[in-house]
Design a protein around this motif. Structure first.
Motif, short mmCIF file in Angstrom:
data_model
loop_
_atom_site.label_atom_id
_atom_site.label_comp_id
_atom_site.label_asym_id
_atom_site.label_seq_id
_atom_site.Cartn_x
_atom_site.Cartn_y
_atom_site.Cartn_z
N GLU A 12 -10.68 1.31 -4.60
CA GLU A 12 -11.54 2.19 -5.02
C GLU A 12 -13.06 1.71 -5.03
OE1 GLU A 12 -10.07 3.20 -9.48
OE2 GLU A 12 -8.66 1.23 -8.66
N TYR B 193 -11.17 6.88 -4.36
CA TYR B 193 -9.80 6.33 -4.42
C TYR B 193 -8.89 6.61 -3.01
CZ TYR B 193 -5.06 4.97 -5.79
OH TYR B 193 -3.89 4.28 -5.82
N SER B 194 -8.36 5.17 -2.60
CA SER B 194 -7.84 5.33 -1.27
C SER B 194 -6.31 4.67 -1.70
CB SER B 194 -8.49 4.56 -0.32
OG SER B 194 -7.79 4.42 0.95
N ALA B 195 -5.21 5.32 -1.38
CA ALA B 195 -3.98 4.61 -1.65
C ALA B 195 -3.69 3.49 -0.74
CB ALA B 195 -2.86 5.84 -1.44
N ASP B 196 -4.18 3.61 0.50
CA ASP B 196 -3.99 2.29 1.58
C ASP B 196 -5.35 1.98 1.77
OD1 ASP B 196 -1.15 2.47 1.46
OD2 ASP B 196 -1.36 4.17 2.86
N ASP C 236 -1.91 -3.09 2.23
CA ASP C 236 -1.49 -1.71 1.82
C ASP C 236 -2.05 -1.46 0.40
OD1 ASP C 236 -0.71 -1.23 4.26
OD2 ASP C 236 1.53 -1.63 3.89
N ASP C 237 -2.77 -2.31 -0.18
CA ASP C 237 -3.08 -2.15 -1.71
C ASP C 237 -3.99 -1.06 -1.80
OD1 ASP C 237 -1.76 -4.43 -2.58
OD2 ASP C 237 -3.42 -5.84 -2.00
N PRO C 238 -4.11 -0.16 -2.86
CA PRO C 238 -4.88 0.79 -3.24
C PRO C 238 -6.40 0.15 -3.44
CG PRO C 238 -2.75 1.03 -4.69
CD PRO C 238 -2.77 -0.48 -3.86
N TYR D 237 -12.62 14.97 0.60
CA TYR D 237 -11.63 14.16 0.91
C TYR D 237 -12.17 13.57 2.42
CZ TYR D 237 -7.31 12.26 3.05
OH TYR D 237 -6.35 11.61 3.65
N GLY E 148 -9.07 9.01 1.53
CA GLY E 148 -8.40 9.60 -0.06
C GLY E 148 -9.62 10.50 -0.63
N ASP F 102 -10.08 -3.86 -4.70
CA ASP F 102 -8.72 -3.68 -4.51
C ASP F 102 -7.85 -3.99 -5.80
OD1 ASP F 102 -8.24 -6.04 -4.22
OD2 ASP F 102 -8.10 -5.87 -2.04
N ASP F 103 -6.39 -3.69 -5.64
CA ASP F 103 -5.51 -4.21 -6.71
C ASP F 103 -5.54 -5.75 -6.68
OD1 ASP F 103 -5.13 -1.67 -7.61
OD2 ASP F 103 -3.12 -1.61 -6.96
#
Length: 291
Positions: free
Chosen positions: A212, A200-203, A208-210, A161, A175, A243-244
Motif C-alpha cells: 500500500e 493498494y497493490s495485491a502483489d 507476493d506480499d500486498p 487503476y 492496483g 507491505d505486510d
C-alpha cells in the motif's frame, strides 16, 4: 545509470518548451468553471530536494531539477488536455538505492463541464527506474475525475487503476488508487492547494506480499508583481509505501520553481495544477523494488 540519466534529461527537455492532467482554473469569478474558448496552459520549471529512507533507517538527501506543462482546450464545455511532468535527481552509483533517480509522466484527458461541475477521464504513461536506477520501466494509469467549484474553492476527486511493473514479476504496483485535492484562491495574486492519496497493490514485492501507499502534499503560488506573467511556486510532497512484512519506504520532496501561465487570466490560481496526472503509483513501483 546512464539510461536513467538520459530518461530524466529527456523528460525535462520535453517539459521545458511547452505538468500532469491539470484542470487549469480561471480567476475567481461568478462562474468559476465557465467555458473559455481557445487554448491555454502553464509551464513550470524549477529545482527540487528529496529525503528518502528505507524502513527506519537514516534519511539520505538528493538534489535535482523538474519541469512540467499543461495544455488545455475548452470548446463549448468539452475539455481536451495534454500534460507532462519530468524530474531528474543527482544519484550516484555509490548512493543508497532508496528513491527514483528520474521520472517522466505524460498524460491526456477528455471531459465536459456542466455548470459548476467537471467530469472526465484521464490516461497517463509513466517512465521510471528500478531501485538501482540502472534500468528503466514503463507503466500506465487510467481512471476518472470529477471536480466542483464552490465560489473560490475547487474540489477534485480521482479514481484510477495503475499497472507499473518493476524488476521482478510481479514486483511493482498494480492496483486501484484514489486521490482527493482542493485548490483555493485567496486573491488573484495568491493561491494554495492540498492533496492526499491512497493505493493498494495485491502483489507488491518479490514475495507476493500486498503493498500500500499513502501520499500527501501542499502547494502555493504567488504572482510576482510586474508586467511579466510569472508566478513563484513552492510545494511539498510525501509518499510512504509499505507491505505486510512491515517493510517500508518514505520519500519527502520539496520543489521551488517559476510557473508561466498563458492564454488565461494570469492569476496565481492559473499557476496551480490540482488535477495533475498521478505520479504516486509510479513512485510506489520503485518503492516495491527498494523493499
Amino acid at each position: 545509470m546512464r539510461r536513467s540519466l538520459l530518461a530524466g534529461v529527456s523528460a525535462l527537455l520535453l517539459c521545458t518548451p511547452v505538468y500532469a492532467a491539470d484542470l487549469i482554473i480561471e480567476a475567481p469569478q461568478d462562474d468559476a468553471t465557465a467555458s473559455a474558448a481557445g487554448m491555454r496552459g502553464v509551464v513550470e520549471i524549477g529545482a527540487l530536494g528529496r529525503s528518502a529512507a528505507e524502513d527506519d533507517g537514516d534519511y539520505e538527501s538528493f538534489a535535482g531539477l523538474y519541469g512540467a506543462f499543461d495544455l488545455q482546450a475548452d470548446l463549448d464545455g468539452v475539455v481536451l488536455g495534454l500534460d507532462g511532468y519530468g524530474e531528474w535527481l543527482s544519484i550516484e552509483d555509490s548512493d543508497p538505492n532508496v528513491t527514483n533517480g528520474s521520472l517522466g509522466v505524460l498524460g491526456v484527458r477528455l471531459g465536459t463541464r456542466v455548470e459548476d461541475w467537471y467530469f472526465g477521464g484521464f490516461a497517463a504513461l509513466g517512465s521510471y527506474p528500478n531501485a538501482e536506477n540502472d534500468d528503466m520501466f514503463f507503466g500506465y494509469a487510467a481512471g476518472v475525475q470529477a471536480a466542483v467549484a464552490v465560489e473560490d474553492l475547487l474540489l477534485i476527486g480521482t479514481l484510477g487503476y495503475a499497472d507499473a511493473p518493476n524488476d521482478d514479476d510481479p514486483e511493482g504496483f498494480a492496483g486501484w488508487f484514489v486521490e482527493g485535492a482542493a485548490a483555493f484562491a485567496l486573491s488573484d495574486d495568491f493561491a494554495v492547494s492540498a492533496m492526499a492519496g491512497y493505493g493498494y497493490s495485491a502483489d507488491f514485492d518479490v514475495e507476493d506480499d500486498p503493498g500500500e501507499y499513502v501520499s500527501w502534499g501542499i502547494k502555493g503560488a504567488y504572482r510576482i508583481p510586474g508586467d511579466l506573467n510569472l508566478s513563484l511556486v513552492a510545494s511539498y510532497e510525501g509518499i510512504h509505501a509499505f507491505d505486510d512484512d512491515d517493510e517500508s519506504n518514505t520519500n519527502h520532496t520539496v520543489r521551488l520553481g517559476i510557473s508561466i501561465p498563458f492564454g488565461g487570466s494570469g492569476s496565481a490560481l492559473d499557476a496551480l495544477r490540482p488535477m495533475a496526472s498521478p505520479t504516486a503509483p509510479f513512485r510506489a513501483s520503485v518503492s516495491a523494488d527498494v523493499m
